[in-house]
Write a protein that holds these residues in place. Structure first.
Motif, PDB file in Angstrom:
ATOM      1  N   LEU A  12     -28.644 -59.482  92.704  1.00  0.00           N
ATOM      2  CA  LEU A  12     -29.551 -59.846  91.619  1.00  0.00           C
ATOM      3  C   LEU A  12     -29.398 -61.320  91.271  1.00  0.00           C
ATOM      4  N   ALA A  13     -30.451 -61.891  90.728  1.00  0.00           N
ATOM      5  CA  ALA A  13     -30.471 -63.315  90.393  1.00  0.00           C
ATOM      6  C   ALA A  13     -29.420 -63.683  89.349  1.00  0.00           C
ATOM      7  N   LEU A  18     -25.982 -54.388  92.911  1.00  0.00           N
ATOM      8  CA  LEU A  18     -26.171 -52.942  92.881  1.00  0.00           C
ATOM      9  C   LEU A  18     -25.682 -52.440  94.225  1.00  0.00           C
ATOM     10  N   HIS A  19     -24.751 -51.479  94.215  1.00  0.00           N
ATOM     11  CA  HIS A  19     -24.153 -51.010  95.460  1.00  0.00           C
ATOM     12  C   HIS A  19     -24.455 -49.525  95.644  1.00  0.00           C
ATOM     13  N   ILE A  57     -34.452 -60.091  92.146  1.00  0.00           N
ATOM     14  CA  ILE A  57     -33.738 -59.688  93.359  1.00  0.00           C
ATOM     15  C   ILE A  57     -33.749 -60.850  94.338  1.00  0.00           C
ATOM     16  N   VAL A  58     -32.547 -61.281  94.743  1.00  0.00           N
ATOM     17  CA  VAL A  58     -32.476 -62.441  95.641  1.00  0.00           C
ATOM     18  C   VAL A  58     -32.162 -62.049  97.081  1.00  0.00           C
ATOM     19  N   GLY A  59     -31.763 -60.800  97.314  1.00  0.00           N
ATOM     20  CA  GLY A  59     -31.503 -60.367  98.683  1.00  0.00           C
ATOM     21  C   GLY A  59     -30.788 -59.034  98.726  1.00  0.00           C
ATOM     22  N   TYR A  60     -30.509 -58.583  99.971  1.00  0.00           N
ATOM     23  CA  TYR A  60     -29.761 -57.346 100.127  1.00  0.00           C
ATOM     24  C   TYR A  60     -28.977 -57.391 101.422  1.00  0.00           C
TER      25      TYR A  60
END
Length: 64
Positions: A12-13, A18-19, A57-60
């Protein structure tokens, strides 16, 4: 893409993450990340949708 027992972390920014564990399905299309997973607290099968076009959301990452 169908996967068995993968882990997904969403970044998150605000620096939080979140896992998700026990992810059985992962699909990222049209800026939507869809995952099927088992809820850690409830043990229930769940489906989550995340807007990858969101500024929050910046990535995953996916662990294989």
């Amino acid at each position: 893409m169908n996967n068995n027992e993968r882990e997904v972390t969403i970044f998150l920014a605000n620096g939080e993450t979140l896992h998700f564990t026990n992810v059985s399905k992962l699909d990222a299309q049209a800026k939507i990340l869809e995952i099927d997973y088992i809820g850690r607290t409830t043990g229930n099968e769940r489906k989550g949708f995340f807007n990858l076009g969101s500024q929050n959301i910046v990535g995953y990452a996916v662990d294989y």
